[in-house]
Enzyme design. Structure first.
Site, PDB file in Angstrom:
ATOM      1  N   LYS A  34      -8.810  -5.433  -0.674  1.00 20.17           N
ATOM      2  CA  LYS A  34      -8.087  -4.648   0.077  1.00 20.17           C
ATOM      3  C   LYS A  34      -8.763  -4.735   1.651  1.00 20.17           C
ATOM      4  O   LYS A  34      -8.021  -4.907   2.394  1.00 20.17           O
ATOM      5  CB  LYS A  34      -8.024  -3.322  -0.510  1.00 20.17           C
ATOM      6  CG  LYS A  34      -6.929  -3.196  -1.572  1.00 20.17           C
ATOM      7  CD  LYS A  34      -7.074  -1.912  -2.151  1.00 20.17           C
ATOM      8  CE  LYS A  34      -6.031  -1.873  -3.425  1.00 20.17           C
ATOM      9  NZ  LYS A  34      -6.231  -0.835  -4.362  1.00 20.17           N
ATOM     10  N   GLN A  88      -9.135   4.992  -4.737  1.00 20.59           N
ATOM     11  CA  GLN A  88      -8.902   3.819  -5.807  1.00 20.59           C
ATOM     12  C   GLN A  88      -9.024   4.698  -7.257  1.00 20.59           C
ATOM     13  O   GLN A  88     -10.247   5.467  -7.235  1.00 20.59           O
ATOM     14  CB  GLN A  88     -10.101   2.904  -5.571  1.00 20.59           C
ATOM     15  CG  GLN A  88      -9.939   1.792  -6.731  1.00 20.59           C
ATOM     16  CD  GLN A  88      -8.857   0.969  -6.393  1.00 20.59           C
ATOM     17  OE1 GLN A  88      -8.390   0.488  -5.479  1.00 20.59           O
ATOM     18  NE2 GLN A  88      -8.254   0.416  -7.820  1.00 20.59           N
ATOM     19  N   ASP A 130      -0.149   4.405  -1.263  1.00 23.98           N
ATOM     20  CA  ASP A 130      -0.086   3.830  -2.462  1.00 23.98           C
ATOM     21  C   ASP A 130       1.451   4.419  -3.333  1.00 23.98           C
ATOM     22  O   ASP A 130       1.825   4.016  -4.468  1.00 23.98           O
ATOM     23  CB  ASP A 130      -1.274   4.354  -3.409  1.00 23.98           C
ATOM     24  CG  ASP A 130      -2.267   3.410  -3.716  1.00 23.98           C
ATOM     25  OD1 ASP A 130      -2.040   2.270  -3.477  1.00 23.98           O
ATOM     26  OD2 ASP A 130      -3.470   3.834  -3.846  1.00 23.98           O
TER      27      ASP A 130
END
Ligand code: NDP
Length: 299
Positions: A58, A102, A125
């Site tokens: 990312k 994460q 997200d």
């Protein structure tokens, strides 16, 4: 059984690059007009190898597009309160457009609590209840990157979804559930008739064999066999499992949920693993971050 020879690979590498090129050129335009860069913050807690790889990717992709990227690599001993304080700091930081934490988090941290702490307009997200709720209602919000990436891939190949029977195997909050909502939504790309299967589904093959579009997101390597697939189907393999392999330098290889070797002879379209949905997930995350940036600056 050999069904046909017109099978086409849905190339996540190619399409994710096209998505990224589009973002990059639009951003260059903004930058040349004196605007600041988009800024994504990624927070990693602990030492999980796969998570480290995802976060590194990312970061690398964000920087390659010209985004600012901040990655916090925190020890597994980080407390829930400490993590909440960090998330709140970035919630209030006007230079930050998007933020993600994460998954998975260490067991002593309540993952849902952290997800709900991220302010919804920075939740790139798309895991926050507000964004999930908007998706369920068909309102504009952030959509989880993996299902969004699948939709981008289908659209890029102009695969019709309207009126098709889509079977999604898996109902997790980050993949299966939002995937089924997107496919059934009343949008230009959607309008499918959707069946959601899960671990309690009886006679799973009965459903998978009826799918015009079959989306496997269960996390069981090689689970979907050729005799579970309708000839001519579009098969999307979301699964990514690391299989240990001492002969490889990395010590593992990646396998999807679909028995690609055999299903490729049955399907008209199929995604490979790697090189399919995983790359689209990154592209969709960058796309969400760019959207957050444009919303933030009123562009
Ligand atoms: P989860 O474990 O959270 O969910 C798995 C889902 O599959 C559950 O709904 C479960 O049912 C269902 N399931 C499990 N076994 C069966 C079975 N035998 N038959 C039917 N359904 C079954 O996984 P995720 O959704 O997070 O991830 C799924 C896969 O996708 C994993 O391999 C993961 O690594 C991969 N992934 C890939 C991404 C990418 O970028 N390509 C991103 C995210 C995930 P139940 O609800 O009843 O338990």
């Amino acid at each position: 059984m050999q069904y046909n020879f017109i099978m086409q690979i849905l190339d996540g590498k190619l399409i994710s690059q096209t998505v990224k090129d589009g973002i990059k050129s639009e951003l260059e335009n903004y930058l040349s007009n004196g605007l600041r860069r988009p800024h994504l913050v990624a927070i990693l807690v602990g030492e999980d190898g796969a998570s480290r790889t995802y976060v590194d990717s990312k970061e690398r992709n964000s920087l390659a597009l010209g985004f600012d990227s901040t990655v916090l690599r925190l020890p597994a001993s980080t407390s829930e309160d400490e993590l909440i304080a960090i998330v709140e700091k970035y919630n209030n930081d006007d230079s930050v457009d998007g933020m993600l934490v994460q998954s998975p988090l260490p067991k002593h941290i309540n993952e849902n609590l952290i997800t709900q702490t991220i302010i919804p307009h920075k939740d790139v997200d798309g895991f926050h209840d507000i964004n999930m709720g908007k998706l369920a209602k068909g309102d504009e919000g952030f959509v989880s990157a993996t299902p969004l990436g699948v939709m981008m891939l289908l659209e890029a190949y102009k695969i019709p979804t309207q009126g098709k029977h889509c079977v999604v195997v898996g109902r997790s909050n980050i993949v299966g559930r939002p995937m089924s909502l997107l496919m059934s939504s009343n949008r230009a790309y959607g309008n499918a008739t959707v069946t959601v299967c899960h671990s309690k589904t009886e006679n799973l093959e009965f459903y998978t064999k009826q799918a015009d579009i079959l989306i496997a997101a269960l996390g069981k390597p090689g689970f979907v066999k050729a005799d579970m697939v309708k000839p001519g189907a579009v098969v999307i393999d979301v699964g990514i499992t690391r299989i240990e392999d001492a002969n490889r330098k990395s010590g593992f290889y990646l396998r999807g949920d679909v028995d690609f070797e055999h299903v490729q002879h049955i399907a008209d379209y199929i995604t490979p693993v790697p090189g399919g949905v995983g790359l689209m997930t990154i592209a969709a995350l960058l796309s969400n971050t760019f959207k957050a940036y444009k919303n933030h600056l009123g562009l």
